[in-house]
Scaffold this motif. Structure first.
Motif, PDB file in Angstrom:
ATOM      1  N   GLY A 258       0.761  -1.246   0.000  1.00 46.48           N
ATOM      2  CA  GLY A 258       0.000   0.000   0.000  1.00 46.48           C
ATOM      3  C   GLY A 258       0.791   1.294   0.000  1.00 46.48           C
ATOM      4  N   ILE A 259       2.080   1.240  -0.283  1.00 51.31           N
ATOM      5  CA  ILE A 259       2.873   2.471  -0.338  1.00 51.31           C
ATOM      6  C   ILE A 259       2.762   3.065  -1.742  1.00 51.31           C
ATOM      7  CG2 ILE A 259       5.138   3.522   0.003  1.00 51.31           C
ATOM      8  CD1 ILE A 259       3.899   2.272   2.520  1.00 51.31           C
ATOM      9  N   PRO A 260       2.339   4.324  -1.867  1.00 48.46           N
ATOM     10  CA  PRO A 260       2.207   4.941  -3.193  1.00 48.46           C
ATOM     11  C   PRO A 260       3.550   5.041  -3.917  1.00 48.46           C
ATOM     12  CG  PRO A 260       1.052   6.225  -1.516  1.00 48.46           C
ATOM     13  CD  PRO A 260       1.885   5.226  -0.788  1.00 48.46           C
ATOM     14  N   LEU A 261       3.513   4.893  -5.228  1.00 43.76           N
ATOM     15  CA  LEU A 261       4.735   4.940  -6.017  1.00 43.76           C
ATOM     16  C   LEU A 261       5.470   6.265  -5.842  1.00 43.76           C
ATOM     17  CD1 LEU A 261       6.604   3.673  -8.139  1.00 43.76           C
ATOM     18  CD2 LEU A 261       5.104   4.599  -9.917  1.00 43.76           C
ATOM     19  N   LYS A 262       4.727   7.359  -5.761  1.00 40.51           N
ATOM     20  CA  LYS A 262       5.354   8.675  -5.584  1.00 40.51           C
ATOM     21  C   LYS A 262       6.178   8.730  -4.307  1.00 40.51           C
ATOM     22  CE  LYS A 262       4.327  13.614  -5.235  1.00 40.51           C
ATOM     23  NZ  LYS A 262       3.264  14.658  -5.177  1.00 40.51           N
ATOM     24  N   ILE A 263       5.657   8.147  -3.237  1.00 38.87           N
ATOM     25  CA  ILE A 263       6.364   8.132  -1.955  1.00 38.87           C
ATOM     26  C   ILE A 263       7.609   7.246  -2.042  1.00 38.87           C
ATOM     27  CG2 ILE A 263       6.212   7.477   0.487  1.00 38.87           C
ATOM     28  CD1 ILE A 263       4.669  10.014  -0.231  1.00 38.87           C
ATOM     29  N   ILE A 264       7.483   6.124  -2.740  1.00 38.28           N
ATOM     30  CA  ILE A 264       8.636   5.227  -2.925  1.00 38.28           C
ATOM     31  C   ILE A 264       9.765   5.965  -3.633  1.00 38.28           C
ATOM     32  CG2 ILE A 264       9.464   3.108  -4.043  1.00 38.28           C
ATOM     33  CD1 ILE A 264       6.565   2.034  -3.780  1.00 38.28           C
ATOM     34  N   GLN A 265       9.424   6.638  -4.702  1.00 39.24           N
ATOM     35  CA  GLN A 265      10.431   7.353  -5.496  1.00 39.24           C
ATOM     36  C   GLN A 265      11.042   8.517  -4.727  1.00 39.24           C
ATOM     37  OE1 GLN A 265       7.950   8.267  -8.889  1.00 39.24           O
ATOM     38  NE2 GLN A 265       8.563   6.418 -10.003  1.00 39.24           N
ATOM     39  N   GLU A 266      10.205   9.278  -4.034  1.00 36.55           N
ATOM     40  CA  GLU A 266      10.697  10.447  -3.297  1.00 36.55           C
ATOM     41  C   GLU A 266      11.591  10.039  -2.137  1.00 36.55           C
ATOM     42  OE1 GLU A 266       7.223  12.624  -2.176  1.00 36.55           O
ATOM     43  OE2 GLU A 266       6.997  13.588  -4.139  1.00 36.55           O
ATOM     44  N   THR A 267      11.214   8.971  -1.433  1.00 40.89           N
ATOM     45  CA  THR A 267      12.019   8.554  -0.281  1.00 40.89           C
ATOM     46  C   THR A 267      13.311   7.875  -0.705  1.00 40.89           C
ATOM     47  OG1 THR A 267      10.734   6.478  -0.117  1.00 40.89           O
ATOM     48  CG2 THR A 267      10.041   8.344   1.268  1.00 40.89           C
ATOM     49  N   GLU A 268      13.305   7.236  -1.870  1.00 35.14           N
ATOM     50  CA  GLU A 268      14.555   6.662  -2.374  1.00 35.14           C
ATOM     51  C   GLU A 268      15.562   7.774  -2.644  1.00 35.14           C
ATOM     52  OE1 GLU A 268      16.413   4.434  -6.277  1.00 35.14           O
ATOM     53  OE2 GLU A 268      14.258   4.247  -5.919  1.00 35.14           O
ATOM     54  N   GLN A 269      15.093   8.853  -3.271  1.00 39.38           N
ATOM     55  CA  GLN A 269      15.969   9.991  -3.520  1.00 39.38           C
ATOM     56  C   GLN A 269      16.373  10.678  -2.216  1.00 39.38           C
ATOM     57  OE1 GLN A 269      17.420  10.899  -6.456  1.00 39.38           O
ATOM     58  NE2 GLN A 269      16.485   8.971  -7.144  1.00 39.38           N
ATOM     59  N   GLY A 270      15.431  10.756  -1.293  1.00 41.06           N
ATOM     60  CA  GLY A 270      15.702  11.391  -0.006  1.00 41.06           C
ATOM     61  C   GLY A 270      16.690  10.620   0.846  1.00 41.06           C
ATOM     62  N   ALA A 271      16.830   9.324   0.560  1.00 44.12           N
ATOM     63  CA  ALA A 271      17.751   8.473   1.326  1.00 44.12           C
ATOM     64  C   ALA A 271      19.157   8.503   0.753  1.00 44.12           C
ATOM     65  CB  ALA A 271      17.227   7.039   1.366  1.00 44.12           C
ATOM     66  N   LYS A 272      19.424   9.474  -0.132  1.00 44.69           N
ATOM     67  CA  LYS A 272      20.751   9.595  -0.732  1.00 44.69           C
ATOM     68  C   LYS A 272      21.427  10.888  -0.284  1.00 44.69           C
ATOM     69  CE  LYS A 272      19.559   7.118  -5.010  1.00 44.69           C
ATOM     70  NZ  LYS A 272      19.446   7.230  -6.488  1.00 44.69           N
ATOM     71  N   ILE A 273      22.727  10.819  -0.121  1.00 43.84           N
ATOM     72  CA  ILE A 273      23.549  12.007   0.122  1.00 43.84           C
ATOM     73  C   ILE A 273      24.630  12.029  -0.944  1.00 43.84           C
ATOM     74  CG2 ILE A 273      25.212  13.130   1.662  1.00 43.84           C
ATOM     75  CD1 ILE A 273      23.648  12.177   4.014  1.00 43.84           C
ATOM     76  N   ASN A 274      24.643  13.103  -1.721  1.00 44.99           N
ATOM     77  CA  ASN A 274      25.600  13.227  -2.832  1.00 44.99           C
ATOM     78  C   ASN A 274      25.539  12.018  -3.769  1.00 44.99           C
ATOM     79  OD1 ASN A 274      26.579  15.696  -1.843  1.00 44.99           O
ATOM     80  ND2 ASN A 274      27.983  14.644  -0.463  1.00 44.99           N
ATOM     81  N   GLY A 275      24.313  11.529  -3.990  1.00 46.98           N
ATOM     82  CA  GLY A 275      24.116  10.411  -4.887  1.00 46.98           C
ATOM     83  C   GLY A 275      24.356   9.047  -4.291  1.00 46.98           C
ATOM     84  N   CYS A 276      24.769   8.996  -3.026  1.00 43.96           N
ATOM     85  CA  CYS A 276      25.085   7.719  -2.371  1.00 43.96           C
ATOM     86  C   CYS A 276      23.905   7.273  -1.507  1.00 43.96           C
ATOM     87  CB  CYS A 276      26.346   7.870  -1.529  1.00 43.96           C
ATOM     88  SG  CYS A 276      26.976   6.314  -0.856  1.00 43.96           S
ATOM     89  N   TYR A 277      23.325   6.115  -1.820  1.00 41.04           N
ATOM     90  CA  TYR A 277      22.169   5.581  -1.089  1.00 41.04           C
ATOM     91  C   TYR A 277      22.592   5.135   0.311  1.00 41.04           C
ATOM     92  CZ  TYR A 277      17.938   2.748  -0.303  1.00 41.04           C
ATOM     93  OH  TYR A 277      16.771   2.205   0.199  1.00 41.04           O
ATOM     94  N   LEU A 278      21.877   5.586   1.317  1.00 38.88           N
ATOM     95  CA  LEU A 278      22.263   5.348   2.706  1.00 38.88           C
ATOM     96  C   LEU A 278      21.669   4.078   3.305  1.00 38.88           C
ATOM     97  CD1 LEU A 278      22.031   9.003   4.091  1.00 38.88           C
ATOM     98  CD2 LEU A 278      24.026   7.789   3.191  1.00 38.88           C
TER      99      LEU A 278
END
Length: 217
Positions: A31-51
């Protein structure tokens, strides 16, 4: 002369695109919306590095504070994919690594990402056993890590999908022979070749082995 091949992991040996796609499907399934998945994936990165996925899970919970989905369900959506990382190794990789070992190449894996998650992904992929050394850098810029393994009196190859990473290595270590692997589903498959690697291949077919001047069989 010792022959050393340094491999990148994501999009070179491992289909990170499929890995992310299956993770997204699991999240959509609970039930997680695709928009939230995409936004949080980007938000979980620092300088392009996934945390790491725990960081992303925290961001999902923050973005959906009133959602009934349990933290354990979110974590499990990621864990199921992580545990089955062996399914995302490209089909030509294992046979290639076995051939190179038989030909006495020294194999090194150089990857970037959040160290704990990246090492788990590599270990679960089932190919760690082929490498004499595995280095996971927390930074996208790999030249500092490469300096630890560079040997002047060896013939060194660097196999990578990103032209940016190849450019950094080639500038610092000009004697290293760079081979770009441009997979169809790679993150950099559309990257313009403003900087040319020494060689470019689409996969580890016979052309790759010709570059190393060894028979494929």
């Amino acid at each position: 002369m010792r022959k050393i091949i340094v491999f990148d992991f994501d999009h070179t040996l491992f289909s990170t695109t499929q890995f992310k796609s299956e993770t997204a499907n699991n999240l959509l399934g609970i039930g997680i919306p695709l928009k939230i998945i995409q936004e949080t994936e980007q938000g979980a990165k620092i300088n392009g590095c996934y945390l790491g996925f725990k960081k992303q899970v925290g961001l999902i919970k923050k973005a959906l504070p009133n959602n009934h989905i349990l933290l354990s369900e979110l974590l499990n959506a990621f864990e199921l994919v992580m545990e089955n990382s062996n399914r995302f190794i490209y089909p030509d990789v294992r046979s290639t690594l076995r051939i190179l070992l038989r030909r006495n190449y020294h194999l090194i894996l150089l990857s970037s990402g959040e160290r704990h998650s990246q090492r788990r992904k590599i270990n679960n992929s089932g190919i760690a056993k082929y490498f004499q050394r595995i280095i996971v850098s927390s930074q996208l810029e790999k030249t500092k890590s490469f300096a630890r393994i560079f040997r002047k009196r060896s013939q060194m190859f660097y196999v990578e999908d990103s032209l940016i990473a190849i450019k950094e290595i080639k500038k610092k270590f000009p004697s290293v022979i760079t081979i770009r692997v441009c997979r169809q589903d790679g993150a950099y498959s559309q990257q313009k070749e403003s900087f040319l690697a020494d060689f470019s291949v689409n996969d580890f077919s016979s052309n790759f082995f010709k570059l190393l001047a060894i028979p494929r069989g």
